[in-house]
Write a protein that holds these residues in place. Structure first.
Motif, PDB file in Angstrom:
ATOM      1  N   ARG B 135       0.828  -1.212   0.000  1.00  0.00           N
ATOM      2  CA  ARG B 135       0.000   0.000   0.000  1.00  0.00           C
ATOM      3  C   ARG B 135       0.861   1.261   0.000  1.00  0.00           C
ATOM      4  O   ARG B 135       0.549   2.254  -0.626  1.00  0.00           O
ATOM      5  CB  ARG B 135      -0.935   0.000   1.215  1.00  0.00           C
ATOM      6  CG  ARG B 135      -2.237  -0.712   0.904  1.00  0.00           C
ATOM      7  CD  ARG B 135      -3.208  -0.594   2.044  1.00  0.00           C
ATOM      8  NE  ARG B 135      -2.886  -1.547   3.092  1.00  0.00           N
ATOM      9  CZ  ARG B 135      -3.212  -1.373   4.361  1.00  0.00           C
ATOM     10  NH1 ARG B 135      -3.824  -0.299   4.742  1.00  0.00           N
ATOM     11  NH2 ARG B 135      -2.919  -2.302   5.231  1.00  0.00           N
ATOM     12  N   GLN B 136       1.971   1.191   0.737  1.00  0.00           N
ATOM     13  CA  GLN B 136       2.855   2.357   0.789  1.00  0.00           C
ATOM     14  C   GLN B 136       3.416   2.697  -0.597  1.00  0.00           C
ATOM     15  O   GLN B 136       3.830   3.813  -0.847  1.00  0.00           O
ATOM     16  CB  GLN B 136       4.035   2.075   1.736  1.00  0.00           C
ATOM     17  CG  GLN B 136       3.683   2.253   3.203  1.00  0.00           C
ATOM     18  CD  GLN B 136       4.772   1.714   4.098  1.00  0.00           C
ATOM     19  OE1 GLN B 136       5.677   0.998   3.653  1.00  0.00           O
ATOM     20  NE2 GLN B 136       4.666   2.024   5.371  1.00  0.00           N
ATOM     21  N   ASN B 137       3.455   1.700  -1.493  1.00  0.00           N
ATOM     22  CA  ASN B 137       4.066   1.912  -2.798  1.00  0.00           C
ATOM     23  C   ASN B 137       3.075   2.054  -3.941  1.00  0.00           C
ATOM     24  O   ASN B 137       3.486   2.170  -5.097  1.00  0.00           O
ATOM     25  CB  ASN B 137       5.055   0.786  -3.089  1.00  0.00           C
ATOM     26  CG  ASN B 137       6.281   0.910  -2.180  1.00  0.00           C
ATOM     27  OD1 ASN B 137       7.130   1.766  -2.401  1.00  0.00           O
ATOM     28  ND2 ASN B 137       6.326   0.109  -1.128  1.00  0.00           N
ATOM     29  N   PHE B 141      -1.403   6.184  -3.524  1.00  0.00           N
ATOM     30  CA  PHE B 141      -1.118   6.613  -2.166  1.00  0.00           C
ATOM     31  C   PHE B 141       0.149   7.447  -2.039  1.00  0.00           C
ATOM     32  O   PHE B 141       0.248   8.296  -1.165  1.00  0.00           O
ATOM     33  CB  PHE B 141      -1.003   5.387  -1.243  1.00  0.00           C
ATOM     34  CG  PHE B 141      -2.282   4.613  -1.142  1.00  0.00           C
ATOM     35  CD1 PHE B 141      -3.501   5.286  -1.088  1.00  0.00           C
ATOM     36  CD2 PHE B 141      -2.283   3.226  -1.108  1.00  0.00           C
ATOM     37  CE1 PHE B 141      -4.699   4.577  -0.999  1.00  0.00           C
ATOM     38  CE2 PHE B 141      -3.464   2.530  -1.021  1.00  0.00           C
ATOM     39  CZ  PHE B 141      -4.680   3.200  -0.969  1.00  0.00           C
ATOM     40  N   THR B 142       1.128   7.176  -2.905  1.00  0.00           N
ATOM     41  CA  THR B 142       2.396   7.895  -2.749  1.00  0.00           C
ATOM     42  C   THR B 142       2.211   9.388  -2.964  1.00  0.00           C
ATOM     43  O   THR B 142       2.919  10.199  -2.368  1.00  0.00           O
ATOM     44  CB  THR B 142       3.462   7.370  -3.744  1.00  0.00           C
ATOM     45  OG1 THR B 142       2.867   7.248  -5.021  1.00  0.00           O
ATOM     46  CG2 THR B 142       4.045   6.051  -3.300  1.00  0.00           C
ATOM     47  N   ALA B 143       1.221   9.733  -3.783  1.00  0.00           N
ATOM     48  CA  ALA B 143       1.004  11.156  -4.051  1.00  0.00           C
ATOM     49  C   ALA B 143       0.102  11.803  -3.002  1.00  0.00           C
ATOM     50  O   ALA B 143      -0.173  12.994  -3.044  1.00  0.00           O
ATOM     51  CB  ALA B 143       0.373  11.309  -5.430  1.00  0.00           C
ATOM     52  N   MET B 144      -0.342  10.979  -2.055  1.00  0.00           N
ATOM     53  CA  MET B 144      -1.349  11.478  -1.116  1.00  0.00           C
ATOM     54  C   MET B 144      -0.741  12.241   0.058  1.00  0.00           C
ATOM     55  O   MET B 144       0.413  12.022   0.424  1.00  0.00           O
ATOM     56  CB  MET B 144      -2.085  10.264  -0.554  1.00  0.00           C
ATOM     57  CG  MET B 144      -3.546  10.302  -0.740  1.00  0.00           C
ATOM     58  SD  MET B 144      -4.196   8.775  -0.116  1.00  0.00           S
ATOM     59  CE  MET B 144      -5.440   8.524  -1.332  1.00  0.00           C
ATOM     60  N   ASP B 145      -1.578  13.102   0.627  1.00  0.00           N
ATOM     61  CA  ASP B 145      -1.191  13.784   1.861  1.00  0.00           C
ATOM     62  C   ASP B 145      -0.908  12.713   2.927  1.00  0.00           C
ATOM     63  O   ASP B 145      -1.720  11.799   3.117  1.00  0.00           O
ATOM     64  CB  ASP B 145      -2.394  14.663   2.297  1.00  0.00           C
ATOM     65  CG  ASP B 145      -2.089  15.472   3.544  1.00  0.00           C
ATOM     66  OD1 ASP B 145      -1.314  14.978   4.380  1.00  0.00           O
ATOM     67  OD2 ASP B 145      -2.627  16.586   3.667  1.00  0.00           O
ATOM     68  N   PRO B 146       0.236  12.793   3.590  1.00  0.00           N
ATOM     69  CA  PRO B 146       0.580  11.744   4.579  1.00  0.00           C
ATOM     70  C   PRO B 146      -0.505  11.536   5.640  1.00  0.00           C
ATOM     71  O   PRO B 146      -0.718  10.425   6.110  1.00  0.00           O
ATOM     72  CB  PRO B 146       1.868  12.252   5.221  1.00  0.00           C
ATOM     73  CG  PRO B 146       2.418  13.251   4.263  1.00  0.00           C
ATOM     74  CD  PRO B 146       1.269  13.811   3.481  1.00  0.00           C
ATOM     75  N   LEU B 147      -1.205  12.625   6.007  1.00  0.00           N
ATOM     76  CA  LEU B 147      -2.249  12.495   7.040  1.00  0.00           C
ATOM     77  C   LEU B 147      -3.418  11.646   6.552  1.00  0.00           C
ATOM     78  O   LEU B 147      -3.931  10.782   7.255  1.00  0.00           O
ATOM     79  CB  LEU B 147      -2.779  13.880   7.418  1.00  0.00           C
ATOM     80  CG  LEU B 147      -2.002  14.614   8.514  1.00  0.00           C
ATOM     81  CD1 LEU B 147      -2.560  16.024   8.691  1.00  0.00           C
ATOM     82  CD2 LEU B 147      -2.077  13.844   9.813  1.00  0.00           C
ATOM     83  N   ILE B 148      -3.792  11.902   5.275  1.00  0.00           N
ATOM     84  CA  ILE B 148      -4.900  11.128   4.689  1.00  0.00           C
ATOM     85  C   ILE B 148      -4.455   9.686   4.497  1.00  0.00           C
ATOM     86  O   ILE B 148      -5.206   8.746   4.777  1.00  0.00           O
ATOM     87  CB  ILE B 148      -5.349  11.749   3.353  1.00  0.00           C
ATOM     88  CG1 ILE B 148      -5.883  13.158   3.623  1.00  0.00           C
ATOM     89  CG2 ILE B 148      -6.403  10.884   2.664  1.00  0.00           C
ATOM     90  CD1 ILE B 148      -6.150  13.969   2.376  1.00  0.00           C
ATOM     91  N   ASP B 150      -2.304   8.091   6.257  1.00  0.00           N
ATOM     92  CA  ASP B 150      -2.297   7.462   7.573  1.00  0.00           C
ATOM     93  C   ASP B 150      -3.715   7.043   7.979  1.00  0.00           C
ATOM     94  O   ASP B 150      -3.938   5.956   8.502  1.00  0.00           O
ATOM     95  CB  ASP B 150      -1.720   8.450   8.596  1.00  0.00           C
ATOM     96  CG  ASP B 150      -1.715   7.858   9.989  1.00  0.00           C
ATOM     97  OD1 ASP B 150      -0.965   6.888  10.186  1.00  0.00           O
ATOM     98  OD2 ASP B 150      -2.474   8.342  10.866  1.00  0.00           O
ATOM     99  N   ARG B 151      -4.673   7.924   7.695  1.00  0.00           N
ATOM    100  CA  ARG B 151      -6.063   7.621   8.028  1.00  0.00           C
ATOM    101  C   ARG B 151      -6.547   6.409   7.238  1.00  0.00           C
ATOM    102  O   ARG B 151      -7.203   5.511   7.777  1.00  0.00           O
ATOM    103  CB  ARG B 151      -6.936   8.848   7.730  1.00  0.00           C
ATOM    104  CG  ARG B 151      -8.434   8.644   7.900  1.00  0.00           C
ATOM    105  CD  ARG B 151      -8.800   8.323   9.337  1.00  0.00           C
ATOM    106  NE  ARG B 151      -8.349   9.347  10.246  1.00  0.00           N
ATOM    107  CZ  ARG B 151      -9.022  10.457  10.523  1.00  0.00           C
ATOM    108  NH1 ARG B 151     -10.189  10.659   9.979  1.00  0.00           N
ATOM    109  NH2 ARG B 151      -8.551  11.341  11.371  1.00  0.00           N
ATOM    110  N   LEU B 152      -6.156   6.381   5.967  1.00  0.00           N
ATOM    111  CA  LEU B 152      -6.583   5.260   5.117  1.00  0.00           C
ATOM    112  C   LEU B 152      -5.966   3.950   5.578  1.00  0.00           C
ATOM    113  O   LEU B 152      -6.577   2.901   5.580  1.00  0.00           O
ATOM    114  CB  LEU B 152      -6.180   5.530   3.661  1.00  0.00           C
ATOM    115  CG  LEU B 152      -7.129   6.420   2.870  1.00  0.00           C
ATOM    116  CD1 LEU B 152      -6.506   6.788   1.544  1.00  0.00           C
ATOM    117  CD2 LEU B 152      -8.464   5.708   2.641  1.00  0.00           C
ATOM    118  N   GLN B 153      -4.689   4.089   5.988  1.00  0.00           N
ATOM    119  CA  GLN B 153      -3.986   2.867   6.378  1.00  0.00           C
ATOM    120  C   GLN B 153      -4.417   2.357   7.745  1.00  0.00           C
ATOM    121  O   GLN B 153      -4.514   1.165   7.989  1.00  0.00           O
ATOM    122  CB  GLN B 153      -2.474   3.118   6.374  1.00  0.00           C
ATOM    123  CG  GLN B 153      -1.941   3.175   4.946  1.00  0.00           C
ATOM    124  CD  GLN B 153      -0.470   3.508   4.881  1.00  0.00           C
ATOM    125  OE1 GLN B 153       0.124   3.941   5.862  1.00  0.00           O
ATOM    126  NE2 GLN B 153       0.112   3.331   3.726  1.00  0.00           N
TER     127      GLN B 153
END
Lengths: 303, 404
Positions: B135-137, B141-148, B150-153
């Motif tokens: 998922r991290q790759n 997701f890579t283009a996503m805001d880290p906060l979002i 994190d919420r998704l993950q």
């Protein structure tokens, strides 16, 4: 000096009048016998002195005034219902009881060793109290009563469970304390010990004072004209002035007729050539006085 | 005061240095240590730390950063080994140099499906690690805001807030519900321990006939205060030692379960707990003294005190009702009934907003009952202390006339 001064105290429990208008005092430097049959009110009286119960009326002065916490530190008490903490060592039990009398622990340690040695309990100081014999526990109780060098000692049946050697030792200690100026109230049914130790006595029955005074004063109140005689040969069958005679402990007790005088009887015996080894006025024992008085009281109550 | 201190010291040391007390004291820490050992041993023997292979046909992970998972004893970081084809991965699996392998098919960018091959299924934790790495790759997701991201993950955390704003509770604050239960159980244990010791102390005083000697040295009030404080201190020692070991246990466990590190009990809960427990302790101690002074034999006293102790456990029997509806009539009644009040109020506080005035009233009632209990104990003590072998009747206890 009066260590205890009691004026007209009374105490009632429900319908029972345990103590009724009782007055007496106890001086420093005396052993005072508090006597009476079972249920006479002795324990209630002691408990009122110790402020365990309050009297319904009357006044108790201990060491010059009402009982205070400080005065409790100067009182040693051996109650009738006695006991020690059973599940701890003897040393710990006595240390705890002594510290409750306001003694610093260091002082307790030093004095306790002396007392334990005196009462031959030093070797068992680390044993649990419940492992000690009844006599040993009784001696331990006496240590708890005396270790803080009280000015007033109240002891109930102090010789119970003691062998003759320990009885003598306790008597010596009590006499020593008296000589040091301490006041001792002793309650016991062993009249021979009272005769031997007490300077004054109070006999109570049904809460009332029945006899109060020195031993000599009380015995003289009950002394009759009877004579105790010991002679090398049997006494003549008839002696003028003697109504009857009987053997008492290997001696002859002569009961005189009314108006007869002991010296007349003595003169007669000498004139008749009787070799007399002892001739004395028969003084009743405290035991006899006790029984006589208590029986008279009972008759009065019933009649 | 010096005499009270002597009594406290005597009562405290006579129990604390007893084998029985040391056994109770160490029972909880030993149990915790035993559980930790068992759990660690189970983890050690059951967690498979062997690497997991993967065959990345589309080259999805060829430029990927290595997984950043740090791992712990129960969820160790798994090494992921790339294989060029399934036959090599299969061979590695057969020789058990890997515990399983994933095959990322060509169609993965469109279908998002990955196949897992194993002889024995790898643990859920190990699978999650691979899934997380994937998922991290993902480009999405890579283009996503880290906060979002994190919420998704990690999913969402719900926070419930009272309409008047007086209280809020997060979904992950499960411990706020658990805390009153644990505190309540500890309270019961301490109450039973201290109460039992106190009962024993008072009955023994009568059984041993020591009472008459002691009360010619101290007042009955001094004796009672000393005994109560001494014996409560025994229970509090138990509580303090257990709390200490629990904190150590939690900090150790927190190393393995990060969720435990988030535990934070609000200070006000501790304050209210102290305000509820202290008068309750005094009340229990006084009631136990009363039973001890009235009864003549330990066995008889224990029977009565056992029934009395049951009253304190009522909230546990009614727990399902209290938890389902913390503001139900039963819960409120139990909050006002002194023996059940401390635990019920705490349980309710863990689940709902208990009005401040209610808590204040609950504490006030407890304080009043504690004072009344001490008064009653003082009376029972004074009347019953010299009644050797004779039980004090309730009539005697409340009558004005003194007993001989």
């Amino acid at each position: 000096m009066s260590v205890i001064s009691i004026n007209n105290i009374s105490k009632r429990f429900g319908t029972t009048q345990a103590v009724d208008q009782l007055s007496f005092d106890v001086q420093s430097g005396e052993i005072f016998g508090l006597l009476g049959p079972n249920g006479a009110g002795k324990t209630t009286c002691i408990r009122m002195i110790l402020d365990i119960f309050e009297p319904d009326s009357g006044d108790i002065q201990v060491m010059g005034g009402p009982m205070t916490d400080e005065k409790k530190n100067h009182i040693g008490y051996l109650p009738e219902e006695r006991g020690l903490y059973q599940d701890i060592s003897l040393g710990r039990c006595l240390t705890f009881l002594a510290t409750l009398k306001g003694m610093p622990e260091k002082l307790v340690e030093a004095k306790l060793v002396d007392y334990l040695k005196l009462f031959d309990l030093y070797e068992v100081r680390d044993k649990k109290v419940k492992e000690l014999s009844k006599g040993m526990q009784q001696k331990a109780q006496l240590i708890a009563t005396l270790i803080h060098d009280p000015e007033l000692v109240i002891i109930d049946e102090p010789f119970a469970a003691l062998d003759p050697i320990n009885t003598q030792m306790v008597k010596d200690i009590l006499e020593e304390k008296r000589d040091e100026g301490k006041a001792i109230i002793m309650s016991t049914h062993q009249m021979n010990q009272v005769e031997e130790l007490c300077d004054r006595i109070l006999l109570i029955d049904h809460g009332h004072s029945v006899l109060y005074g020195t031993l000599q004063e009380i015995q003289s109140q009950f002394t009759s004209q009877d004579i105790l005689v010991s002679a090398l040969a049997p006494l003549p069958e008839s002696i003028d002035g003697v109504a009857s005679f009987r053997q008492v402990n290997g001696r002859d007790l002569l009961v005189l007729s009314e108006g007869a005088q002991p010296n007349q009887v003595l003169k007669q015996l000498i004139n008749q050539g009787v070799e007399i080894t002892a001739f004395e006025i028969a003084v009743p024992s405290l035991n006899e006085i006790f029984i006589q008085v208590v029986q008279q009281q009972a008759e009065r109550q019933n009649g | 005061m010096a005499k009270i201190w002597q009594i406290i010291k005597y009562e405290y040391t006579r129990h604390v240095f007893e084998k029985r007390f040391l056994f109770s004291l160490l029972s909880l820490p030993l149990m915790v240590i035993l559980i930790v050992i068992v759990v660690v041993a189970m983890a050690f023997f059951t967690v498979d730390t062997a690497p997991i292979g993967f065959v990345d046909r589309p080259g999805f992970l060829s430029d990927a950063a290595p997984p950043g998972f740090k791992g712990n004893l129960f969820d160790p970081a798994i090494e992921f080994i790339a294989y060029p084809d399934t036959s090599q991965a299969q061979a590695a699996l057969k020789t058990k140099s890997i515990q399983a392998y994933y095959v990322i098919p060509e169609s993965f960018p469109e279908e998002r499906e990955i196949a897992l091959y194993f002889l024995k299924a790898p643990s859920e934790e190990a699978q999650n690690q691979f899934s997380l790495w994937i998922r991290q790759n993902l480009e999405t997701f890579t283009a996503m805001d880290p906060l979002i991201l994190d919420r998704l993950q990690n999913g969402s955390v719900f926070t419930m807030e009272a309409l008047d704003g007086s209280r809020e509770m997060r979904q992950d604050q499960w411990y706020l519900m658990l805390f009153p239960v644990v505190a309540g159980i500890t309270f019961i244990i301490v109450v039973l321990t201290s109460g039992g010791y106190l009962l024993q102390a008072v009955v023994e005083e009568k059984e041993n006939r020591t009472m008459e000697i002691v009360i010619t040295s101290v007042t009955p009030a001094q004796l009672m205060v000393g005994k109560i404080i001494g014996n409560i201190s025994v229970g509090l020692t138990l509580m303090a030692v257990w709390l200490f070991f629990s904190m150590i246990g939690l900090s150790i466990a927190g190393q393995f379960w990060p969720i435990l590190r988030t535990i934070s009990i609000p200070g006000e809960m501790f304050v209210i707990m102290a305000l509820l427990f202290l008068p309750a302790f005094v009340m229990v101690a006084a009631m136990m003294s009363t039973i001890g002074a009235i009864m003549t034999e330990m066995r008889e006293a224990q029977q009565i005190s056992g029934i009395f102790s049951l009253l304190f456990t009522i909230p546990f029997y009614a727990m399902s009702t209290i938890m389902t509806n913390p503001n139900s009539t039963l819960a409120i009644i139990l909050s006002y009934f002194p023996p059940s009040a401390p635990i019920t109020v705490l349980l309710r506080m863990g689940l709902t907003t208990v009005p401040t005035w209610q808590i204040a009233l609950n504490i006030l009632i407890l304080v009043i009952f504690a004072v009344l209990s001490v008064w009653l104990a003082g009376r029972a003590f004074r009347l019953g202390m010299l009644q050797y072998g004779k039980r004090l009747s309730l009539k005697d206890l409340f009558s004005k006339q003194e007993a001989a």
